[in-house]
Design a protein around this motif. Structure first.
Motif, short mmCIF file in Angstrom:
data_model
loop_
_atom_site.label_atom_id
_atom_site.label_comp_id
_atom_site.label_asym_id
_atom_site.label_seq_id
_atom_site.Cartn_x
_atom_site.Cartn_y
_atom_site.Cartn_z
N VAL A 6 6.60 19.49 -6.17
CA VAL A 6 7.44 18.55 -5.56
C VAL A 6 7.05 17.78 -4.31
CG1 VAL A 6 8.50 20.15 -3.49
CG2 VAL A 6 9.79 18.64 -4.82
N ILE A 7 7.56 16.44 -4.32
CA ILE A 7 7.25 15.71 -3.29
C ILE A 7 8.21 15.93 -1.88
CG2 ILE A 7 7.06 13.31 -2.43
CD1 ILE A 7 5.88 12.58 -5.29
N ASN A 62 6.27 8.86 4.14
CA ASN A 62 4.94 9.55 4.29
C ASN A 62 4.93 10.78 3.47
OD1 ASN A 62 2.31 9.95 4.85
ND2 ASN A 62 2.68 10.67 6.84
N PRO A 63 4.96 10.31 1.99
CA PRO A 63 5.03 11.48 1.18
C PRO A 63 4.01 12.65 0.93
CG PRO A 63 4.52 9.45 -0.08
CD PRO A 63 4.82 9.24 1.41
N THR A 64 4.18 13.84 0.88
CA THR A 64 3.35 14.61 0.55
C THR A 64 3.84 15.64 -0.66
OG1 THR A 64 3.14 15.14 2.78
CG2 THR A 64 2.03 16.59 1.64
N LEU A 65 2.72 15.83 -1.40
CA LEU A 65 2.85 16.53 -2.61
C LEU A 65 2.60 17.97 -2.48
CD1 LEU A 65 3.38 16.51 -5.88
CD2 LEU A 65 0.88 16.61 -6.14
N LEU A 66 3.65 18.97 -2.75
CA LEU A 66 3.50 20.40 -2.70
C LEU A 66 3.38 20.99 -3.95
CD1 LEU A 66 6.31 20.77 0.18
CD2 LEU A 66 3.86 21.77 0.36
N VAL A 67 2.50 21.76 -4.07
CA VAL A 67 2.10 22.51 -5.46
C VAL A 67 2.24 24.11 -5.25
CG1 VAL A 67 0.31 22.59 -7.12
CG2 VAL A 67 0.59 20.48 -5.80
N ARG A 68 2.96 24.62 -6.07
CA ARG A 68 3.02 26.23 -6.10
C ARG A 68 2.01 26.47 -7.27
NH1 ARG A 68 3.78 30.34 -3.38
NH2 ARG A 68 5.74 29.17 -2.12
N ALA A 93 0.86 -1.02 0.04
CA ALA A 93 0.01 0.00 0.02
C ALA A 93 0.96 1.15 0.10
CB ALA A 93 -0.84 -0.06 1.24
N MET A 94 2.05 1.06 0.80
CA MET A 94 2.92 2.33 0.80
C MET A 94 3.51 2.59 -0.54
SD MET A 94 4.11 2.05 4.86
CE MET A 94 5.69 2.95 4.45
N GLU A 95 3.88 1.51 -1.37
CA GLU A 95 4.42 1.93 -2.56
C GLU A 95 3.42 2.51 -3.42
OE1 GLU A 95 7.99 -1.59 -2.43
OE2 GLU A 95 6.22 -1.74 -3.92
N ARG A 96 2.30 1.97 -3.57
CA ARG A 96 1.39 2.05 -4.38
C ARG A 96 1.18 3.92 -4.12
NH1 ARG A 96 -4.81 0.91 -5.01
NH2 ARG A 96 -4.94 2.37 -6.85
N ARG A 97 1.16 4.24 -2.89
CA ARG A 97 0.90 5.42 -2.58
C ARG A 97 1.85 6.28 -3.12
NH1 ARG A 97 0.36 8.30 3.27
NH2 ARG A 97 2.45 7.36 3.42
N THR A 98 2.93 6.02 -2.83
CA THR A 98 4.13 6.74 -3.40
C THR A 98 4.06 7.03 -5.08
OG1 THR A 98 5.52 5.95 -1.66
CG2 THR A 98 6.57 7.18 -3.51
N ASP A 115 3.16 10.07 -10.01
CA ASP A 115 2.25 10.22 -11.07
C ASP A 115 1.39 11.87 -10.96
OD1 ASP A 115 1.07 6.95 -11.87
OD2 ASP A 115 2.84 7.92 -12.33
N LEU A 116 1.02 12.08 -10.03
CA LEU A 116 0.18 13.06 -9.60
C LEU A 116 1.13 14.36 -9.60
CD1 LEU A 116 -2.52 14.38 -9.15
CD2 LEU A 116 -1.92 14.09 -6.54
#
Lengths: 114, 921
Positions: free
Chosen positions: B615-616, B745-751, B590-595, B600-601
């Motif tokens: 950026v992640i 625990n990745p998070t995507l940051l978007v500017r 599940a964690m790999e899938r999330r990454t 992709d996102l």
């Protein structure tokens, strides 16, 4: 005290007290003497029932009490009839008359002889 | 037989008895003696009767007694009737008197409408504000847990022994330690453990397969799950509404059974009693419902736990590293926290030695465990509420307001008392006893207090509504708060006491008023004694002092908040958004899938118009990610074992700094993101820590794990300090940014630049890529940053309101004193004006009097504030607790209020016509 007269007396004591007081205010002894004199001592008033009855009537507001001085300077509690007491007297008197009349009728009616 | 009057000569003993009786009767009617008298009279009359009839005295007496019979029962009956009647009459009389007094009181109060209005208003404010505040404190802090014996409830956490500089770092114990505690801890009645998780609940009719195809919007919602042990229900003192709780076997096997919350039962299952045995789909499996958990059983609101639990799942403490339990226990009576903690410590040490595992970090988002030395800490539930300090402060402040309100009321009562001397004297002369007057005054005070209480309830209601509306998001508990009866009673009791004391004391001061003097002098010339004047001045001064303290406190908080809001966070939160996907299962897959999904996102989002960059990273502000390990700087000795700490660690990509708006002060961002290169960027604080006074570029540092391993990494850049953990966080916290493509625990940051409705657009993009998984969490970073100001803002707002309240009340008090003083000195002022004093002189005198009172009070208050604001230090940012500007502002506000309060009396003084004034008495 299985005397029938005493039993009747208990139930009608209130009525007699009210009637006595309707003539004039009186103290407890005076009420007792009046009843005895009226009936020529046939009815002897039980002091044990007279005073509780008087206080009960006072509690109900039918008579009021007041300490006063008799003609000969003795202190006594005088009772007097209130307007409510007058009304109660009238009603009780009427009831008593009807009741006594009914009883008389029973006593006097004989079964019809065929 | 002639019936002669038997009342000729009373017997001598009868006369003696009657004298004694007459004497007794002096003390008031007495039922028993009255009845005795009556009966005795009757007896004597009978005796006389018999005497007249010729019996001897002794025979007459005996005959009369016999005739009267047993009078005991009659006597008792009569006495009973009389006593009951007298009691009834006494009660009726008392009620009548009370009603009379109350009517009179209302009339008196109604005659001075303005005075009454001010008094009632003051009381209402004091009582209402206090009730509301105490209800909040009660609800949020003390009664958030309705468990049996909640006062002995403690949370068991482990804290690192070393001082890490962070405020509080808690860590959950490992399951083996928790197991050991449950088995061996003698100092506890019981210990249980729980954790929380978010799970996917699938729609009722959709099968698992269907809903993963249809996508999350169609099928699944993220709900809060409580993972509990089989004895939790008993611990919480609750019973299932329907069905049963979990058995130990089910807990041990992690059986697919679940309890649902009352809300879900009523909603989804329409409250049907046949819910037991139905299935619900959680995550990817079917669970059988075995019972319904009542609404009253809740998990404690701590550690950021969510509000409300929707499903409950069983677990026990057999070794499972993903179950980081929150351990809670109930102490035995008489056991101190310290003793219990020590015992738990030794048990834990033994367990750890046996299993050779270290506690699983819960606060840390790290994968590696390090040999940190932990000790066991016991925490009371209220210590874990973050807003605890603020609430305590606000409670103190509102108590001050109540105090001022009471002083004001006392003041008003004294003022009126002075004018009532004459009235009291007249009434006393007309025959009112002192007790009567006292009763009248007490009734007045009670009527006043009653009106104040009634109005106070209304104020409390409104205040509670307002507080709930204003609350910061962290105070979820506030939504449940109801008016607390105890608080109300206390406030009422204080006010009533004040009312009675000052209402009565003021008028009947020592009872030394002389009717003669009071009647002779006119109403106006009833002047205050020096003592009275001093008392009233003292009251005003104390009010001013208390208000000054509050105002200074509020000013400090205002400045602090302004500072906070205008502080440069060190990066650019505007236009920054974060996308994260909450973990449903913690399996590797599940964690790999999330990454993958996030990667992709990231690609897709970069192509969206209006998006500048993406950026992640490991965390988005105001969240932080930590690493648990030891840092070794080049040129320094390796850290000794056991010296690991938490430090802020963020794994990310080269464009992170530009995207975030973080300023690189030295060097560059990552140039080579490979693991071999091992590049890191540090912030200024870390650079100064590791290499003070030197350039950190090109230096190396090493992150040391528990086994002593750790590669050397090279510092390629230094960024400026920033408040990445929230506006109130410390920017001088050392931070490390690592070039890493691996994220726990990745998070995507978007500017974004001008993206319309960014949250919706981002979410849509995320959902398209993320079918069948939980809803993505899209947030605006700038909103989250300003939300971190919510608590300080709330505290400041409330404190400001309280200080305004206090000022208003103090101003009213000052006004009262000045108005009265002017009225008293009308004649004197008139004379002065006649002798040539100008209007300005008169006005100036009045103002000077009032302002001097305020200044004295203010000075005392400011000195007190010097000491009291020490308590605020933890809530102040960028402002010292002795900040001159705040103190100055406080003084000015106080002065201004004082001047305002004196304006009307001054105007009245100025408009006195000397001719009329001199003629008045």
């Amino acid at each position: 005290m299985a005397d029938p007269t005493t039993e009747f007396l208990k139930g009608t004591l209130d009525l007699m007290i009210l009637k006595t007081l309707s003539w004039a205010p009186a103290h407890g002894y005076g009420i007792a003497r009046w009843i005895e004199r009226c009936t020529d001592d046939v009815l002897e008033v039980e002091e044990g029932s007279l005073y509780p009855a008087l206080h009960k009537l006072e509690d109900e507001g039918l008579i009021t009490a007041e300490w006063g001085i008799t003609e000969h300077n003795r202190r006594a509690k005088f009772y007097r009839l209130t307007p409510a007491g007058k009304r109660r007297l009238a009603a009780s008197h009427a009831y008593w008359s009807r009741f006594a009349g009914a009883v008389s009728k029973v006593l006097e009616t004989a079964p019809a002889s065929a | 037989m002639p019936v002669s009057d038997p009342q000729q000569t009373p017997a001598p003993e009868a006369r003696r008895a009657s004298t004694w009786r007459r004497y007794l009767r002096f003390w008031g009617p007495h039922a028993a003696s009255d009845v005795d008298d009556e009966l005795r009279f009757h007896l004597e009359m009978r005796e006389r009767d018999y005497l007249v009839r010729g019996l001897s005295p002794i025979d007459a007496h005996t005959a009369a007694l016999r005739r009267l019979g047993n009078l005991d029962s009659a006597r008792t009956a009569c006495i009973g009737i009389i006593t009951r009647r007298e009691r009834r009459m006494a009660r009726a009389e008392m009620l009548d008197v009370l009603r009379q007094d109350a009517k009179f009181a209302l009339r008196t109060l109604g005659r001075h409408k303005a005075w009454t209005a001010v008094a009632v208003f003051t009381l209402a404010l004091g009582i209402g504000a206090n009730t509301a505040m105490f209800s909040v404190v009660e609800g949020v802090l003390w009664h958030s847990l309705r468990y049996p014996n909640a006062d002995r409830l403690v949370f068991v956490v482990r804290m690192p022994k070393q001082d890490l500089g962070n405020d509080r770092v808690f860590v959950s114990p490992s399951t083996s330690v928790a197991r050991a505690w449950r088995e061996s801890a003698r100092s506890f009645l019981d210990i249980t453990a729980y954790s929380t998780r978010d799970v996917l609940l699938r729609a009722r009719n959709a099968t698992v397969a269907e809903s993963s195809q249809a996508g999350t919007e169609a099928g699944a919602t993220l709900v809060h799950a409580g993972i509990i042990m089989s004895d939790f229900l008993q611990f919480a003192g609750g019973r299932p509404l329907v069905g049963r709780g979990f058995t130990a076997t089910e807990a041990h096997e992690h059986a697919h059974v679940a309890m649902i919350s009352e809300a879900m039962w009523r909603g989804r299952f329409a409250g049907s009693r046949r819910v037991v045995g139905r299935s619900i789909a959680i995550d990817d499996s079917l669970y059988t419902v075995i019972g319904v958990m009542p609404e009253s059983v809740r998990l404690p609101r701590t550690f950021g736990a969510p509000d409300g639990t929707d499903v409950w799942l069983p677990r026990d403490l057999s070794d499972d590293s993903t179950f980081s339990p929150t351990v809670v226990g109930r102490l035995r009576r008489g056991v101190t926290l310290k003793a219990a903690a020590t015992q738990l410590d030794s048990i834990a040490a033994r367990a750890e030695r046996a299993s050779e595992t270290a506690p699983a970090g819960r606060a840390a988002r790290a994968t590696k465990a390090a040999p940190l030395q932990y000790s066991t800490q016991l925490l009371r539930p209220e210590q874990l509420v973050t807003i605890h300090d603020s609430l305590m402060l606000l409670t103190g402040a509102v108590s001050l307001v109540l105090l001022i309100a009471c002083v004001n009321v006392a003041h008003l009562l004294l003022a009126r008392a002075a004018t009532r001397d004459r009235e009291m004297a007249v009434r006393a002369a007309l025959g009112a006893s002192r007790r009567r007057l006292l009763r009248q005054l007490v009734t007045e005070s009670l009527v006043l207090a009653g009106a104040g209480c009634a109005a106070g309830i209304g104020v409390a209601w409104l205040a509670l509504d307002a507080l709930t509306a204003l609350r910061p998001a962290s105070m979820v508990a506030l939504a449940d708060v109801r008016l607390d009866a105890t608080a109300f009673m206390i406030a009422v009791a204080i006010s009533v006491a004040t009312g009675i004391v000052f209402g009565v004391v003021g008028v009947l001061h020592g009872g030394r008023y002389s009717a003669h003097d009071a009647l002779k002098g006119g109403a106006r010339s009833v002047s205050q004694t020096a003592g009275q004047r001093r008392t009233r001045s003292a009251l005003v001064v104390s009010e001013m002092a208390l208000s000054a303290t509050l105002v200074v406190g509020a000013a400090l908080l205002v400045r602090s908040l302004v500072n906070l809001q205008s502080t440069d966070p060190g990066f650019r939160p505007d236009g920054l958004y974060s996308v994260s996907i909450p973990m449903v299962q913690t399996t590797q897959d599940a964690m790999e899938r999330r990454t993958h999904v996030l990667e992709d996102l990231e690609q897709r989002v970069r192509l969206m118009p209006g998006v500048q960059d993406a950026v992640i990273a490991d965390a988005a502000p105001p969240n932080q990610s930590f690493y648990e390990g030891a840092l070794q700087f080049e040129g320094h000795a390796p850290p000794p074992p056991g010296s690991t700490s938490f430090f802020s660690y963020n794994g990310t990509e080269p464009n992170y700094f530009r995207l975030m708006g973080l300023r690189i002060v030295k060097g560059t961002t990552f140039t080579d993101t490979s693991k071999a290169a091992g590049q890191v960027v540090v912030n200024e604080a870390m650079a100064r820590k590791g290499w003070p006074g030197q350039s950190a570029i090109g230096r190396r540092l090493r992150i040391v794990n528990d086994d002593g391993s750790g590669n050397w990494r090279t510092v390629v850049g230094v960024v400026a300090n920033a408040r990445l953990a929230g506006m109130t966080s410390d920017p001088t916290e050392p931070m490390v940014f690592v070039a890493s493509a691996e994220h726990f625990n990745p998070t995507l940051l978007v500017r974004t630049t001008g993206l319309t409705q960014p949250i919706i657009a981002l979410r849509r993009a995320a959902v398209e890529l993320n079918r069948g998984m939980a809803q993505p969490d899209v947030r605006s970073v700038s909103d989250a940053m300003s939300a971190s100001l919510a608590e300080p803002r709330f505290t400041m707002l409330l404190l400001a309101m309280f200080s305004v309240l206090a000022l208003v009340l103090a101003a009213v008090g000052l006004y009262g004193v000045m108005a009265y003083s002017v009225e008293q000195r009308t004649r004197e002022i008139g004379i002065r004006m006649a002798l040539g004093a100008s209007r300005q002189d008169v006005a100036r005198t009045v103002l000077r009097h009032g302002v001097s009172l305020a200044l004295v009070g203010g000075a005392i208050g400011l000195v007190g504030a010097f000491w009291a604001t020490r308590l605020l230090t933890r809530m102040l940012y960028g402002v010292a607790h002795t900040d001159a500007v705040s103190f100055g502002a406080g003084a000015l506000v106080l002065l201004g209020t004082a001047v305002l309060a004196c304006l009307v009396p001054a105007r009245r003084a100025v408009s006195i016509d000397p001719a009329i004034a001199m003629r008045t008495e």
